[in-house]
Design an enzyme around this catalytic site. Structure first.
Site, PDB file in Angstrom:
ATOM      1  N   LYS A 251       0.934  -0.620   0.011  1.00  0.00           N
ATOM      2  CA  LYS A 251       0.703   0.208   0.403  1.00  0.00           C
ATOM      3  C   LYS A 251       0.872   1.590  -0.275  1.00  0.00           C
ATOM      4  CE  LYS A 251      -2.099   2.763   2.779  1.00  0.00           C
ATOM      5  NZ  LYS A 251      -1.642   4.154   1.661  1.00  0.00           N
ATOM      6  N   GLU A 326      10.142   1.400  10.329  1.00  0.00           N
ATOM      7  CA  GLU A 326      10.892   2.963   9.848  1.00  0.00           C
ATOM      8  C   GLU A 326       9.983   3.502  10.843  1.00  0.00           C
ATOM      9  OE1 GLU A 326      14.323   2.555   9.594  1.00  0.00           O
ATOM     10  OE2 GLU A 326      14.816   0.196   8.713  1.00  0.00           O
ATOM     11  N   CYS A 360      13.104  11.492   6.877  1.00  0.00           N
ATOM     12  CA  CYS A 360      13.003  11.050   8.342  1.00  0.00           C
ATOM     13  C   CYS A 360      14.819  11.194   8.902  1.00  0.00           C
ATOM     14  CB  CYS A 360      13.127   9.021   8.432  1.00  0.00           C
ATOM     15  SG  CYS A 360      13.422   8.206   6.889  1.00  0.00           S
ATOM     16  N   GLU A 457       9.564  16.211  14.727  1.00  0.00           N
ATOM     17  CA  GLU A 457      10.341  16.359  13.528  1.00  0.00           C
ATOM     18  C   GLU A 457       9.482  17.602  12.765  1.00  0.00           C
ATOM     19  OE1 GLU A 457       9.186  12.601  11.956  1.00  0.00           O
ATOM     20  OE2 GLU A 457      10.821  12.803  10.669  1.00  0.00           O
TER      21      GLU A 457
HETATM   22  P1  NAP Z   1       2.398   8.405   7.795  1.00  0.00           P
HETATM   23  O1  NAP Z   1       0.845   9.577   8.209  1.00  0.00           O
HETATM   24  O2  NAP Z   1       2.322   7.063   8.586  1.00  0.00           O
HETATM   25  O3  NAP Z   1       1.742   7.680   6.673  1.00  0.00           O
HETATM   26  C1  NAP Z   1       2.701   6.253   5.777  1.00  0.00           C
HETATM   27  C2  NAP Z   1       2.220   5.303   5.521  1.00  0.00           C
HETATM   28  O4  NAP Z   1       0.674   4.995   6.351  1.00  0.00           O
HETATM   29  C3  NAP Z   1       1.139   5.851   4.324  1.00  0.00           C
HETATM   30  O5  NAP Z   1       0.829   4.952   3.397  1.00  0.00           O
HETATM   31  C4  NAP Z   1      -0.395   5.744   4.934  1.00  0.00           C
HETATM   32  O6  NAP Z   1      -1.449   6.328   4.016  1.00  0.00           O
HETATM   33  C5  NAP Z   1      -0.390   4.459   5.935  1.00  0.00           C
HETATM   34  N1  NAP Z   1      -1.062   4.907   6.832  1.00  0.00           N
HETATM   35  C6  NAP Z   1      -1.400   5.848   7.608  1.00  0.00           C
HETATM   36  N2  NAP Z   1      -2.276   5.753   8.139  1.00  0.00           N
HETATM   37  C7  NAP Z   1      -2.566   3.782   8.543  1.00  0.00           C
HETATM   38  C8  NAP Z   1      -4.071   2.745   8.870  1.00  0.00           C
HETATM   39  N3  NAP Z   1      -4.208   4.096   9.920  1.00  0.00           N
HETATM   40  N4  NAP Z   1      -3.565   1.729   8.417  1.00  0.00           N
HETATM   41  C9  NAP Z   1      -2.740   1.567   7.644  1.00  0.00           C
HETATM   42  N5  NAP Z   1      -1.948   2.278   6.595  1.00  0.00           N
HETATM   43  C10 NAP Z   1      -2.070   3.679   7.320  1.00  0.00           C
HETATM   44  O7  NAP Z   1       3.601   8.683   8.032  1.00  0.00           O
HETATM   45  P2  NAP Z   1       3.931  10.002   6.593  1.00  0.00           P
HETATM   46  O8  NAP Z   1       3.586  11.096   7.250  1.00  0.00           O
HETATM   47  O9  NAP Z   1       3.601   9.434   4.959  1.00  0.00           O
HETATM   48  O10 NAP Z   1       5.400  10.386   6.211  1.00  0.00           O
HETATM   49  C11 NAP Z   1       6.017  10.653   7.136  1.00  0.00           C
HETATM   50  C12 NAP Z   1       7.035  10.048   8.567  1.00  0.00           C
HETATM   51  O11 NAP Z   1       7.504   8.786   8.411  1.00  0.00           O
HETATM   52  C13 NAP Z   1       7.755  11.116   9.257  1.00  0.00           C
HETATM   53  O12 NAP Z   1       7.508  10.926  10.845  1.00  0.00           O
HETATM   54  C14 NAP Z   1       9.258  10.288   8.306  1.00  0.00           C
HETATM   55  O13 NAP Z   1       9.789  10.992   9.655  1.00  0.00           O
HETATM   56  C15 NAP Z   1       9.084   8.284   8.445  1.00  0.00           C
HETATM   57  N6  NAP Z   1       9.463   7.784   7.581  1.00  0.00           N
HETATM   58  C16 NAP Z   1      10.944   7.157   8.188  1.00  0.00           C
HETATM   59  C17 NAP Z   1      11.457   6.960   7.458  1.00  0.00           C
HETATM   60  C18 NAP Z   1      12.342   5.517   7.704  1.00  0.00           C
HETATM   61  O14 NAP Z   1      13.061   5.286   6.834  1.00  0.00           O
HETATM   62  N7  NAP Z   1      12.849   5.051   9.820  1.00  0.00           N
HETATM   63  C19 NAP Z   1      11.498   6.999   6.187  1.00  0.00           C
HETATM   64  C20 NAP Z   1      10.776   7.890   5.982  1.00  0.00           C
HETATM   65  C21 NAP Z   1       9.833   8.814   6.694  1.00  0.00           C
HETATM   66  P3  NAP Z   1      -2.411   7.625   3.631  1.00  0.00           P
HETATM   67  O15 NAP Z   1      -0.859   8.204   2.845  1.00  0.00           O
HETATM   68  O16 NAP Z   1      -3.088   7.020   2.547  1.00  0.00           O
HETATM   69  O17 NAP Z   1      -3.159   7.930   4.255  1.00  0.00           O
END
Ligand code: NAP
Length: 554
Positions: A251, A326, A360, A457
């Site tokens: 997804k 991650e 991140c 962040e």
């Molecule tokens: P996010 O809101 O957690 O979304 C990430 C993914 O999860 C998206 O595909 C989102 O889908 C999905 N998602 C959200 N709610 C969900 C639920 N209840 N059930 C299943 N899937 C769900 O994070 P983001 O804002 O896209 O990304 C930014 C974050 O990612 C930051 O905190 C960053 O630090 C972190 N990140 C970490 C790494 C690492 O390697 N540690 C790398 C990159 C980013 P939708 O898009 O459809 O909402």
């Protein structure tokens, strides 16, 4: 919207696919290698993008055509789609079905993808389950050949994939090209690495027994990925999973679905069999709910926010799935008084402002020793003034827009909270004159741990500069967070380099560098930044189970 794209002649068909995705409302214009433009209408495809991508759960472009032909609306206004295997999907009305995706730089509609839910996710999981036995039976060398072909196709289409990525995500084209290469590298690396999934023999505890350890692919793997690296976050998971013999249901983020779908198309062209790599777009909570509760899924690999990660972790508990997470970071970037300040500024620009601060591993807190604080701040401000916010497709752009309005509001709120508590804006500090989601690259001085920016962040182009006095202060400040993903420091004293590297509670420590990502090294965090590692020889272990064979009667 008309999109003009340059394609290699041999890449014409992916061009058609990408423009199909990019331009749902009109026929795109293509140009070939010699720049001789010609029109190649792909038809009026409103609504059909949904159907195309819906069937992508079967990973087969031919099914798309058949589904298109077999689309009808029944009396209740619901749509019926007949799939290639004769099964019928009955789904909501067309308007309920679509997620509309906008270009963050221009606000223009790029296209739509289907809003799929539980039922379709279950279908994708079942497709992955069916594909698993044959895929795992292939030799590692056979799988590696397909992965290598997939890698080659990504690189052959690097330019097109990069344009697609910049259009949907906003990052400058040079960064997108870099990400395509980085993403492809996981396919190449893990294809090779799969050949080295060694087991073990263990000296036995009894004379008539032998102990052998083998490693097996875990099975169907669910991957959920974020928007900030629309390709690399996928291949860093799907690459090792598929190389190891697993099958995948992915997804992608709703903000960046098209890169994922283009990757699926290239997978198919590379010879990845049906059902091995399934992409499903739509309602996050519904898809996530099925992926985490379905017992067929043996493992969840998630990249995204810590908040979502915790939720998914809890949801996986009922079926005790293996997990890789991650999650978010709050990276310290420490500048000691013996640092090469020019190198530190260069590292800070790379670490902080890459992807407009939306990574991140972005430096989130710049901790600078008192003796060099002013000099570093001045040099950093001079470098930041040279950054160029612009549409990522524009030559020379270094800073794209932020992903959405909420991201802009968060950056603004961090700056106003900091300035209200005594921080000073050295450069930037407000929305950019370009409007929309563009923000001025910003440097703040006199930032303290009492400010929100110290704990959360920012995910935007803001460098907050904190003061520190001693090595011990720097370590205490750096570790004062629940996160533990990336950290950085600049200094030349060899004793201090070891002491600080060992004291930092982080999964990754960049020493005299602001760029740490590579497919050959383990990427991942400690504390609330996650569980497990991606990339490197360690990354493939996440998709393997250990089996102990105890052979008696010898
Ligand atoms: P996010 O809101 O957690 O979304 C990430 C993914 O999860 C998206 O595909 C989102 O889908 C999905 N998602 C959200 N709610 C969900 C639920 N209840 N059930 C299943 N899937 C769900 O994070 P983001 O804002 O896209 O990304 C930014 C974050 O990612 C930051 O905190 C960053 O630090 C972190 N990140 C970490 C790494 C690492 O390697 N540690 C790398 C990159 C980013 P939708 O898009 O459809 O909402």
């Amino acid at each position: 919207m008309k999109i003009k794209v340059s394609f290699q002649p041999l890449q014409r068909s992916i061009a058609v696919l990408l423009c199909f995705l990019l331009s749902p409302l009109s026929a795109p214009t293509f140009a070939d290698d010699n720049n001789s433009s010609f029109d190649e209408p792909v038809g009026k495809i409103t609504g059909l993008v949904s159907i195309a991508t819906r069937n992508r759960t079967n990973s087969n472009i031919r099914d798309v055509v058949r589904a298109k032909d077999n689309l009808s609306t029944n009396t209740s206004g619901r749509m019926r789609i007949e799939l290639h295997d004769g099964s019928i999907l009955s789904v909501g009305s067309e308007s309920e079905l679509k997620i509309v995706k906008h270009n963050p730089a221009t606000g223009e509609t790029i296209g739509t993808v289907p809003r799929l839910g539980r039922a379709e996710t279950r279908q994708a999981i079942e497709a992955a389950e069916r594909a698993f036995p044959a895929w795992r039976k292939k030799t590692a060398k056979e799988r590696a050949a397909i992965m290598r072909h997939w890698f080659d196709l990504m690189m052959a289409n690097q330019e097109d994939l990069a344009k697609l990525m910049t259009t949907e995500q906003g990052k400058p084209l040079t960064e997108s090209k870099g990400e395509v290469a980085y993403a492809a590298s996981f396919l190449e690396w893990f294809g090779e690495e799969a050949k080295r999934i060694y087991g073990d023999t263990i000296p036995s505890h009894q004379a008539d027994k032998r102990i052998v350890v083998t490693k097996e692919p875990i099975g169907v793997v669910a991957c959920i990925t974020p928007w900030n690296f629309p390709l690399a976050m996928i291949t860093r998971k799907a690459g090792p999973a598929i190389a190891a013999g697993c099958t995948v249901v992915l997804k992608p983020a709703s903000q960046t679905p098209f890169s994922a779908l283009a990757l699926a198309e290239l997978a198919e062209r590379a010879g990845v069999p049906n059902g091995v790599f399934n992409v499903i777009t739509g309602a996050a909570s519904e898809i996530g709910g099925e992926l985490t509760s379905n017992p067929i899924v043996r493992k969840l690999s998630f990249t995204g926010s810590t908040e979502t990660g915790k939720l998914l972790m809890a949801q996986c508990a009922s079926t005790v799935k293996k997990l890789s997470l991650e999650l978010g970071g709050n990276a310290p970037f420490i500048v000691f008084d013996d640092a090469d300040l020019d190198a530190a500024v260069e590292g800070a620009i790379t670490s902080k402002y890459r992807n407009t601060g939306q990574t991140c591993v972005c430096a989130n807190r710049l901790l600078v020793q008192d003796a060099v604080y002013d000099a570093f701040a001045t040099k950093l401000a001079d470098a930041v003034k040279k950054l160029k916010p612009a549409n990522g497709l524009e030559p020379g752009a270094t800073q794209g827009p932020l992903i959405d309005d909420r991201a802009v509001e968060k950056v603004e709120s961090h700056i106003s909270d900091a300035t209200s508590k005594g921080a000073t804006v050295l450069v930037g500090g407000k929305r950019h004159a370009l409007g929309g989601r563009f923000f001025e690259p910003t440097v703040l001085t006199n930032v303290t741990p009492a400010m929100a920016i110290a704990r959360e962040e920012t995910f935007g182009p803001v460098a907050p500069l904190f003061h520190f006095k001693s090595e011990a202060d720097a370590i205490a400040l750096a570790n004062d967070t629940e996160f533990g993903l990336a950290s950085y420091f600049y200094g030349r004293d060899i004793g201090r380099i070891w002491r600080v590297a060992e004291a930092l509670e982080y999964g990754i420590v960049g020493i005299n560098t602001g760029l740490i990502s590579t497919e050959v090294a383990p990427f991942g965090g400690v504390k609330e930044s996650g569980i497990g590692r991606e990339g490197s020889k360690y990354g493939i272990e996440e998709f393997l189970e250990i089996k102990y064979l105890c052979i008696g009667g010898i």
